[in-house]
Motif scaffolding. Structure first.
Motif, mmCIF file in Angstrom:
data_model
loop_
_atom_site.group_PDB
_atom_site.id
_atom_site.type_symbol
_atom_site.label_atom_id
_atom_site.label_comp_id
_atom_site.label_asym_id
_atom_site.label_seq_id
_atom_site.Cartn_x
_atom_site.Cartn_y
_atom_site.Cartn_z
ATOM 1 N N LYS A 138 0.840 -1.193 0.000
ATOM 2 C CA LYS A 138 0.000 0.000 0.000
ATOM 3 C C LYS A 138 0.884 1.255 0.000
ATOM 4 O O LYS A 138 0.641 2.191 -0.766
ATOM 5 C CB LYS A 138 -0.907 -0.008 1.230
ATOM 6 N N ALA A 139 1.920 1.250 0.833
ATOM 7 C CA ALA A 139 2.827 2.408 0.897
ATOM 8 C C ALA A 139 3.457 2.638 -0.481
ATOM 9 O O ALA A 139 3.578 3.774 -0.946
ATOM 10 C CB ALA A 139 3.896 2.188 1.953
ATOM 11 N N TRP A 140 3.846 1.548 -1.122
ATOM 12 C CA TRP A 140 4.504 1.642 -2.425
ATOM 13 C C TRP A 140 3.548 2.158 -3.495
ATOM 14 O O TRP A 140 3.873 3.069 -4.252
ATOM 15 C CB TRP A 140 5.057 0.264 -2.812
ATOM 16 N N SER A 141 2.329 1.633 -3.520
ATOM 17 C CA SER A 141 1.428 2.082 -4.591
ATOM 18 C C SER A 141 0.820 3.452 -4.276
ATOM 19 O O SER A 141 0.632 4.263 -5.177
ATOM 20 C CB SER A 141 0.355 1.033 -4.898
ATOM 21 N N ASP A 142 0.585 3.743 -2.990
ATOM 22 C CA ASP A 142 0.083 5.081 -2.653
ATOM 23 C C ASP A 142 1.115 6.164 -2.964
ATOM 24 O O ASP A 142 0.758 7.316 -3.211
ATOM 25 C CB ASP A 142 -0.282 5.171 -1.154
ATOM 26 N N GLY A 143 2.381 5.795 -2.916
ATOM 27 C CA GLY A 143 3.427 6.793 -3.168
ATOM 28 C C GLY A 143 3.766 6.944 -4.640
ATOM 29 O O GLY A 143 4.563 7.809 -5.009
ATOM 30 N N ALA A 144 3.167 6.100 -5.485
ATOM 31 C CA ALA A 144 3.558 6.085 -6.903
ATOM 32 C C ALA A 144 3.371 7.458 -7.554
ATOM 33 O O ALA A 144 4.248 7.941 -8.277
ATOM 34 C CB ALA A 144 2.759 5.022 -7.654
#
Lengths: 330, 96
Positions: A303-309
């Protein structure tokens, strides 16, 4: 031991005479204590093994932020909050030092993230346990970081230059982590009966998972023997586990807490503590994805990775636009 | 998962204290130089390790290759006369 059970691609250790001239020259450099640097020739298996090991180590630092991050907003005092925040920030830093060491071997950071998120690469089993009370922040710092230090100190002498240098930085910073954890334990163990009970409960829950961090007994493992010949592993899992128990038992005694092991006893003859092995079925179960928090941890990471995309993409686009404007103006 | 371009890699050099040279400390990813310096500050100087930061995009660094070791460094090996101890000076001359 933030890297447990790293699967080796090498077979059993080859005798020098069975090696190709290149492999032999490589092994002799390692035997002489020379460091291997990124552009040097290295066997493919050495490279692959190191990517797995350093990658797993890096992932552990990153995922390791989650159980503690949980308590930053719940810390009992502003000082404890600042301490914990600094520790968690260090862990992000440690993950980054390690990713950049891994990148010198020809894998990109995004590829490593991808492998973590898809479950192709692992992180240490310890972070799949929940942190239920504030006392867990004490137990994690004291035991988990303590166990990590035990493994990382010898890795400062590992044969791969960038890995060894990352370990030097990490070790310098890590002892604060263990001390702040022990400090929390001291405060709670000397606090109200309820606080002492919480400290004991945290020790009860983290003791065996901490012992598992060193990985299963490796006396028969050919993988381990190859890693030791390459000096990417410096001690056996059992040696380090014993050392950890020997150092930790008196520290628990000082706290007035008891380690949850009836067999824990000083053995005069061996000059070590005797202790019970952790439940290895539990370990394999957690490693294969069925620990109490495996799903939650991986979901949080993804989630952190995709929210930060959008932030990553936006900043890259901005940087490219700026560069083009500058070029146009010249 | 997005296939966006990965941020470029930057090599980071830190001057540890006044009067010392910048020294390579590691690398990091950042979209541009400005951000690379800010990230370097967070990643490499959390404990006052530096008074100045240089960053350079890793692809702009040219490096010698390990196989050039011979041609590059061997010629210096037999030139011991470049070292002061090559020259015997009698003791009575005093410190020199």
């Amino acid at each position: 031991m933030y890297a447990q059970m790293v699967k080796s691609t090498g077979k059993s250790v080859q005798a020098l005479d069975d090696m190709s001239p290149e492999e032999r020259a490589f092994q002799e450099r390692i035997d002489r204590g020379e460091k291997i640097e990124p552009k040097d020739w290295m066997p493919d298996a050495y490279r692959k093994n190191l990517i797995r090991q350093i990658g797993q180590h890096a992932h552990s630092e990153i995922v390791g932020q989650l159980p503690e991050g949980n308590w930053i907003t719940r810390a009992p005092t502003l000082e404890r909050k600042a301490n914990l925040l600094a520790k968690v920030q260090d862990e992000a830093g440690h993950g980054l030092y390690l990713y950049c060491a891994a990148e010198t071997l020809g894998v990109s950071r995004d590829e490593l993230f991808e492998m973590l998120h898809s479950g192709k690469m692992k992180y240490s089993s310890i972070f799949n346990y929940p942190t239920l009370t504030w006392a867990d922040m004490g137990a994690v710092g004291w035991l988990v970081d303590g166990a990590a230090i035990m493994n990382q100190v010898p890795l400062q002498r590992t044969s791969y230059g960038p890995y060894a240098r990352a370990m030097v930085r990490i070790c310098k910073e890590e002892s604060f982590h263990q001390r702040q954890g022990y400090h929390i334990m001291m405060t709670m163990a000397n606090g109200t009966p309820e606080q002492k009970r919480m400290a004991q409960d945290a020790l009860n829950r983290f003791w065996y998972p901490a012992l598992m961090m060193f990985g299963p007994s490796d006396k028969d493992s050919v993988h381990s023997a190859q890693s030791m010949a390459w000096k990417i592993k410096m001690n056996t899992n059992d040696e380090l586990r014993q050392k950890f128990v020997d150092e930790t038992a008196p520290q628990a005694e000082f706290l007035g807490l008891s380690i949850p092991d009836e067999n824990l006893k000083w053995n005069e003859e061996r000059g070590n503590y005797d202790f019970s092995e952790p439940d290895w079925d539990e370990f394999y179960n957690v490693v294969s994805g069925n620990g109490p928090c495996n799903v939650e941890r991986l979901e949080a990471r993804k989630k952190a990775w995709s929210d930060g995309a959008w932030v990553r993409e936006g900043m890259m686009a901005h940087a490219e636009k700026k560069a083009m404007r500058k070029q146009a103006a010249e | 998962m997005s296939n966006a371009k990965e941020w470029p890699l930057w090599e980071v050099f830190i001057r540890g204290q006044h009067g010392m040279s910048h020294r390579h400390v590691g690398s990091l990813h950042a979209p541009d130089a400005e951000r690379a310096i800010k990230n370097a500050r967070d990643v490499y100087t959390r404990r006052n390790e530096g008074v100045s930061i240089w960053v350079v995009e890793a692809e702009n660094i040219a490096a010698s290759s390990p196989s050039d070791k011979g041609p590059l460094y061997d010629p210096a090996r037999d030139k011991v006369y470049r070292h002061p101890t090559f020259y015997d000076i009698p003791e009575e001359v005093g410190k020199m």
